[in-house]
Design a protein around this motif. Structure first.
Motif, PDB file in Angstrom:
ATOM      1  N   MET A   1      40.162  51.209  38.468  1.00 31.35           N
ATOM      2  CA  MET A   1      39.977  50.440  39.324  1.00 31.35           C
ATOM      3  C   MET A   1      38.736  50.517  39.966  1.00 31.35           C
ATOM      4  SD  MET A   1      43.508  50.391  41.281  1.00 31.35           S
ATOM      5  CE  MET A   1      45.461  50.082  40.497  1.00 31.35           C
ATOM      6  N   ASP A   2      38.078  49.434  40.350  1.00 29.95           N
ATOM      7  CA  ASP A   2      36.754  49.137  41.302  1.00 29.95           C
ATOM      8  C   ASP A   2      37.034  49.272  42.345  1.00 29.95           C
ATOM      9  OD1 ASP A   2      35.452  48.341  38.703  1.00 29.95           O
ATOM     10  OD2 ASP A   2      36.025  46.210  39.090  1.00 29.95           O
ATOM     11  N   SER A   3      38.092  49.193  43.189  1.00 30.27           N
ATOM     12  CA  SER A   3      38.307  49.397  44.646  1.00 30.27           C
ATOM     13  C   SER A   3      38.726  50.848  44.746  1.00 30.27           C
ATOM     14  CB  SER A   3      39.184  48.328  45.254  1.00 30.27           C
ATOM     15  OG  SER A   3      39.498  48.593  46.480  1.00 30.27           O
ATOM     16  N   ILE A   4      38.107  51.559  45.789  1.00 33.62           N
ATOM     17  CA  ILE A   4      37.939  52.736  45.784  1.00 33.62           C
ATOM     18  C   ILE A   4      39.373  52.888  46.822  1.00 33.62           C
ATOM     19  CG2 ILE A   4      36.549  52.865  47.750  1.00 33.62           C
ATOM     20  CD1 ILE A   4      37.538  55.895  45.441  1.00 33.62           C
ATOM     21  N   TYR A   5      39.409  51.991  47.845  1.00 34.66           N
ATOM     22  CA  TYR A   5      40.550  52.110  48.651  1.00 34.66           C
ATOM     23  C   TYR A   5      41.790  51.638  48.141  1.00 34.66           C
ATOM     24  CZ  TYR A   5      36.790  51.311  51.764  1.00 34.66           C
ATOM     25  OH  TYR A   5      35.473  51.707  52.448  1.00 34.66           O
ATOM     26  N   LEU A   6      42.147  50.826  46.819  1.00 36.42           N
ATOM     27  CA  LEU A   6      43.352  50.588  46.311  1.00 36.42           C
ATOM     28  C   LEU A   6      43.528  52.048  45.516  1.00 36.42           C
ATOM     29  CD1 LEU A   6      45.612  48.814  45.777  1.00 36.42           C
ATOM     30  CD2 LEU A   6      44.014  47.705  43.967  1.00 36.42           C
ATOM     31  N   ARG A   7      42.721  52.572  45.142  1.00 36.61           N
ATOM     32  CA  ARG A   7      42.780  53.710  44.223  1.00 36.61           C
ATOM     33  C   ARG A   7      43.296  54.874  44.882  1.00 36.61           C
ATOM     34  NH1 ARG A   7      38.077  56.511  40.242  1.00 36.61           N
ATOM     35  NH2 ARG A   7      39.519  58.467  39.566  1.00 36.61           N
ATOM     36  N   ILE A   8      42.813  55.035  46.180  1.00 31.28           N
ATOM     37  CA  ILE A   8      43.388  56.108  47.094  1.00 31.28           C
ATOM     38  C   ILE A   8      44.693  55.864  47.622  1.00 31.28           C
ATOM     39  CG2 ILE A   8      42.912  56.956  49.426  1.00 31.28           C
ATOM     40  CD1 ILE A   8      40.110  56.910  48.961  1.00 31.28           C
ATOM     41  N   THR A   9      45.136  54.384  47.868  1.00 34.56           N
ATOM     42  CA  THR A   9      46.210  54.220  48.203  1.00 34.56           C
ATOM     43  C   THR A   9      47.199  54.455  47.212  1.00 34.56           C
ATOM     44  OG1 THR A   9      45.620  52.260  49.481  1.00 34.56           O
ATOM     45  CG2 THR A   9      47.719  52.097  48.898  1.00 34.56           C
ATOM     46  N   ARG A  10      46.989  54.264  45.859  1.00 34.45           N
ATOM     47  CA  ARG A  10      47.813  54.563  45.002  1.00 34.45           C
ATOM     48  C   ARG A  10      48.291  56.087  44.646  1.00 34.45           C
ATOM     49  NH1 ARG A  10      48.732  50.817  39.249  1.00 34.45           N
ATOM     50  NH2 ARG A  10      48.778  49.135  40.438  1.00 34.45           N
ATOM     51  N   ILE A  11      47.125  56.724  44.834  1.00 35.51           N
ATOM     52  CA  ILE A  11      47.191  58.082  45.027  1.00 35.51           C
ATOM     53  C   ILE A  11      48.234  58.785  45.747  1.00 35.51           C
ATOM     54  CG2 ILE A  11      45.940  60.578  45.161  1.00 35.51           C
ATOM     55  CD1 ILE A  11      43.586  59.185  43.825  1.00 35.51           C
ATOM     56  N   PHE A  12      47.875  58.165  47.148  1.00 32.90           N
ATOM     57  CA  PHE A  12      48.695  58.388  48.501  1.00 32.90           C
ATOM     58  C   PHE A  12      50.146  58.145  48.285  1.00 32.90           C
ATOM     59  CE2 PHE A  12      50.765  57.363  52.339  1.00 32.90           C
ATOM     60  CZ  PHE A  12      50.664  58.450  52.912  1.00 32.90           C
ATOM     61  N   PHE A  13      50.580  56.976  47.597  1.00 32.68           N
ATOM     62  CA  PHE A  13      51.759  56.586  47.276  1.00 32.68           C
ATOM     63  C   PHE A  13      52.317  57.708  46.079  1.00 32.68           C
ATOM     64  CE2 PHE A  13      55.097  54.219  44.799  1.00 32.68           C
ATOM     65  CZ  PHE A  13      55.738  53.915  46.241  1.00 32.68           C
ATOM     66  N   ASN A  14      51.647  57.707  45.092  1.00 33.70           N
ATOM     67  CA  ASN A  14      52.449  58.880  44.109  1.00 33.70           C
ATOM     68  C   ASN A  14      52.380  60.254  44.692  1.00 33.70           C
ATOM     69  OD1 ASN A  14      52.435  56.887  41.898  1.00 33.70           O
ATOM     70  ND2 ASN A  14      50.142  57.382  41.638  1.00 33.70           N
ATOM     71  N   LEU A  15      51.467  60.726  45.786  1.00 35.01           N
ATOM     72  CA  LEU A  15      52.131  62.040  46.423  1.00 35.01           C
ATOM     73  C   LEU A  15      53.286  61.756  47.440  1.00 35.01           C
ATOM     74  CD1 LEU A  15      50.732  64.629  46.946  1.00 35.01           C
ATOM     75  CD2 LEU A  15      49.554  63.712  48.917  1.00 35.01           C
ATOM     76  N   LEU A  16      53.352  60.624  47.933  1.00 34.05           N
ATOM     77  CA  LEU A  16      54.395  60.367  48.708  1.00 34.05           C
ATOM     78  C   LEU A  16      55.915  60.730  47.869  1.00 34.05           C
ATOM     79  CD1 LEU A  16      55.173  59.667  51.686  1.00 34.05           C
ATOM     80  CD2 LEU A  16      55.329  57.202  50.955  1.00 34.05           C
TER      81      LEU A  16
END
Length: 426
Positions: free
Chosen positions: A315-330
């Motif tokens: 993904m080019d967007s670092i914010y969307l990438r961080i959001t997915r990581i946070f969701f997977n962690l959740l």
């Protein structure tokens, strides 16, 4: 003291720890609401695994031997065990309705012997019916890719399903207002359950075009497989989680931020690169031996800690990438819990199917306890909570299943049948 109010069932009530009663009602309501939303995320996640197990059940076929009338030679062919239409109602619609069925059953058991029924069961059923008819229909319309068109292949079956869906509400009016007003007797309950069997028989008759009981509609093209096989052959140089020299199957059971379930993809070396390479051939053979069900089960636990997929890394967007990581962690706790569900490769997917329903019932029980606490600390009627929040939350598996069916199936039959028939199932 004379004239004092009797103690309420909510006095001193807590969910897990007695120390919860020391917190203010506002804090407790917030915590319980967050926990309730987390349960809904769990329902969404287990639905993905449930759908995959159902897909495996639908792949089960048997050998049928017939005799060619011209040559008198035996002809062996593979025939699907499950009927396409029956599977949509008996497996998909029933399974995705299991959260509401579990809630209604738990609520009925808790209120046995009381004059009135609890609010959780009836409120959730009525509210989820409205949720199905509007939001889920909208999702099914927008999910197919732009330019693609997915239609109902068998309008006759759809009309039969629609008839029984409307009849369910008419039947409820008769048993609640006409025959025994305000009371549901045992015989009325048994007759209601019997009509589910009549629904299955009627749609099967329509699917097989039985004379006198079916509508003479012509069925358009319908694929043999319930879910068509996806193109799993990709270039091994593009696989991120494997070596650039060895063809190894990559198990990517990934739950994305929208609750979608992505199938296992396999990285294959082109045949021209495999020719004359004994190392490659040995690697493929060893890989096939490793993909036993025990190995796959172990991979489920390992993948539970996978916070980033190959798709998110690109993904080019670092914010969307961080959001997915946070969701997977959740959702790691849910993924760890659901990893105990045996792989859908065992027993044609039946064990995973049943285990998924058991977990759905467990989550539904937790939802009832949370709803009781929210009702106590806020003073909001449990019926109101059930009609709004619980109806939307427990209908989320319906939305996820219909979304997956609308995306992956060639026709719209299963996605629409899941919406239409689940009201009758509940």
């Amino acid at each position: 003291m004379a004239g004092a109010d009797p103690p309420s069932a909510c006095d001193g009530a807590y969910l897990l720890f007695h120390g919860e009663t020391l917190l203010s009602n506002g804090v407790r309501a917030t915590l319980y609401t967050v926990a309730l939303a987390y349960c809904f995320i769990g329902l969404s996640a287990i639905t993905a695994r449930f759908f995959k197990s159902m897909e495996q059940i639908m792949k089960h076929s048997r050998e049928v031997v017939s005799v060619d009338p011209h040559t008198n030679m035996p002809v062996v062919k593979q025939e699907k065990v499950w009927n396409y239409t029956i599977a949509d109602i008996a497996l998909l619609a029933f399974g995705t309705s299991f959260p509401q069925i579990s809630l209604a059953t738990i609520d009925a058991i808790r209120n046995l012997g009381q004059l009135t029924a609890g609010g959780l069961g009836p409120g959730t059923l009525v509210g989820s019916a409205a949720f199905d008819m509007f939001p889920i229909h909208a999702v099914c319309v927008v999910m197919p890719r732009a330019g693609s068109k997915k239609k109902i292949s068998d309008l006759g079956v759809w009309l039969v399903e629609l008839f029984w869906s409307f009849w369910a509400y008419i039947w409820l009016y008769f048993i609640l207002e006409v025959w025994t007003p305000g009371v549901i007797t045992l015989w009325e309950a048994l007759l209601t359950v019997l009509q589910y069997g009549l629904l299955l028989l009627h749609v099967y008759a329509q699917d097989k075009r039985w004379p006198y009981v079916s509508i003479p509609f012509v069925r358009s093209y319908r694929p043999e497989d319930w879910v068509p096989e996806e193109n799993a052959s990709v270039d091994y140089d593009n696989c991120d989680e494997i070596s650039d020299t060895l063809p190894i199957s990559v198990d990517k059971d990934i739950l994305d931020i929208y609750g979608s379930y992505h199938n296992a993809e396999y990285c294959k070396v082109p045949e021209k690169d495999m020719e004359g390479s004994s190392t490659m051939n040995d690697a493929v053979k060893n890989t096939q031996e490793d993909t036993s069900w025990l190995f796959i089960w172990w991979r489920q636990f390992l993948s539970a800690f996978n916070l980033e997929s190959p798709e998110s890394r690109k993904m080019d967007s670092i914010y969307l990438r961080i959001t997915r990581i946070f969701f997977n962690l959740l959702i790691v706790p849910w993924k760890l819990l659901f990893a105990f569900v045996p792989p859908y490769h065992i027993a044609h997917g039946w064990i995973a199917f049943i285990c998924s329903l058991v977990l759905i019932s467990g989550i539904a029980y937790g939802v009832t306890k949370l709803t009781d606490q929210i009702s106590c600390v806020t003073g909001i009627s449990s019926y109101v909570i059930a009609f709004t929040a619980l109806a939307a939350g427990t209908s989320w598996p319906d939305l996820v299943a219909s979304k997956i069916a609308a995306e992956r199936q060639v026709t719209a039959d299963s996605a629409i049948a899941n919406i239409t028939c689940r009201n009758h199932c509940t």
